[in-house]
Design a protein around this motif. Structure first.
Motif, mmCIF file in Angstrom:
data_model
loop_
_atom_site.group_PDB
_atom_site.id
_atom_site.type_symbol
_atom_site.label_atom_id
_atom_site.label_comp_id
_atom_site.label_asym_id
_atom_site.label_seq_id
_atom_site.Cartn_x
_atom_site.Cartn_y
_atom_site.Cartn_z
ATOM 1 N N LEU A 66 0.827 -1.208 0.000
ATOM 2 C CA LEU A 66 0.000 0.000 0.000
ATOM 3 C C LEU A 66 0.862 1.259 0.000
ATOM 4 N N SER A 67 1.957 1.235 0.724
ATOM 5 C CA SER A 67 2.866 2.387 0.732
ATOM 6 C C SER A 67 3.462 2.600 -0.657
ATOM 7 N N GLN A 69 2.138 1.692 -3.502
ATOM 8 C CA GLN A 69 1.073 2.186 -4.383
ATOM 9 C C GLN A 69 0.791 3.669 -4.113
ATOM 10 N N PHE A 70 0.825 4.068 -2.853
ATOM 11 C CA PHE A 70 0.581 5.468 -2.505
ATOM 12 C C PHE A 70 1.666 6.361 -3.106
ATOM 13 N N ILE A 71 2.929 5.960 -2.937
ATOM 14 C CA ILE A 71 4.043 6.758 -3.469
ATOM 15 C C ILE A 71 3.995 6.776 -4.991
ATOM 16 N N GLY A 73 1.359 6.325 -6.925
ATOM 17 C CA GLY A 73 0.216 7.127 -7.339
ATOM 18 C C GLY A 73 0.481 8.613 -7.198
ATOM 19 N N THR A 74 1.143 8.993 -6.120
ATOM 20 C CA THR A 74 1.472 10.400 -5.918
ATOM 21 C C THR A 74 2.416 10.886 -7.005
ATOM 22 N N ASN A 77 0.520 11.080 -10.323
ATOM 23 C CA ASN A 77 -0.401 12.217 -10.339
ATOM 24 C C ASN A 77 0.355 13.532 -10.511
#
Length: 141
Positions: A66-67, A69-71, A73-74, A77
């Motif tokens: 999840l970390s 994917q978050f990084i 995705g950021t 984006n």
């Protein structure tokens, strides 16, 4: 009678020996049962530790995923924001140029709708001349 007494003493001593042996068997069984119980408890503790280790490793794996994917995705984006912002700037400039050209073309269209505008078009693009006029064409040598 003496033999009866001897027989009675023998019976009593046999009963005592039997009771002692039963007591020893019970103690052995209790010891064996407690050893088995303790072994089973140790096995259960090991299994519980293994289960908690598996669960913890799964939770850590999910948290890392999840970390990531978050990084990711950021970053994507932000990269998309920069790309779209650049495209938007170029499209704004293109829009300004197109608006200016549209205004120029509208003015030309209005001027060409008048008789003077049509005459100017005929002179400039079709090399036509009016009545009593002479056309002079200069050639470059």
């Amino acid at each position: 009678m003496a033999s009866l007494c001897n027989y009675g003493v023998t019976i009593v001593s046999t009963v005592r020996v039997y009771n002692y042996q039963v007591e020893q068997i019970r103690e052995t069984n209790n010891t064996t049962v407690s050893k088995r119980f303790l072994e089973k408890q140790e096995q259960l503790k090991k299994q519980e530790k293994l289960n908690s280790l598996i669960i913890n490793s799964l939770l850590i794996s999910v948290a890392v995923f999840l970390s990531f994917q978050f990084i990711r995705g950021t970053y994507l984006n932000f990269d998309r924001y920069v790309t779209l912002n650049d495209k938007m700037s170029s499209l704004k400039a293109l829009n300004i140029n197109a608006t200016y050209e549209n205004d120029v073309l509208k003015k030309k269209y209005k001027s060409y709708n008048s008789p003077e505008g049509l005459e100017g078009l005929a002179r400039d693009y079709l090399n036509l001349v009016g009545e009593n006029e002479i056309s002079v064409v200069l050639k470059k040598s």
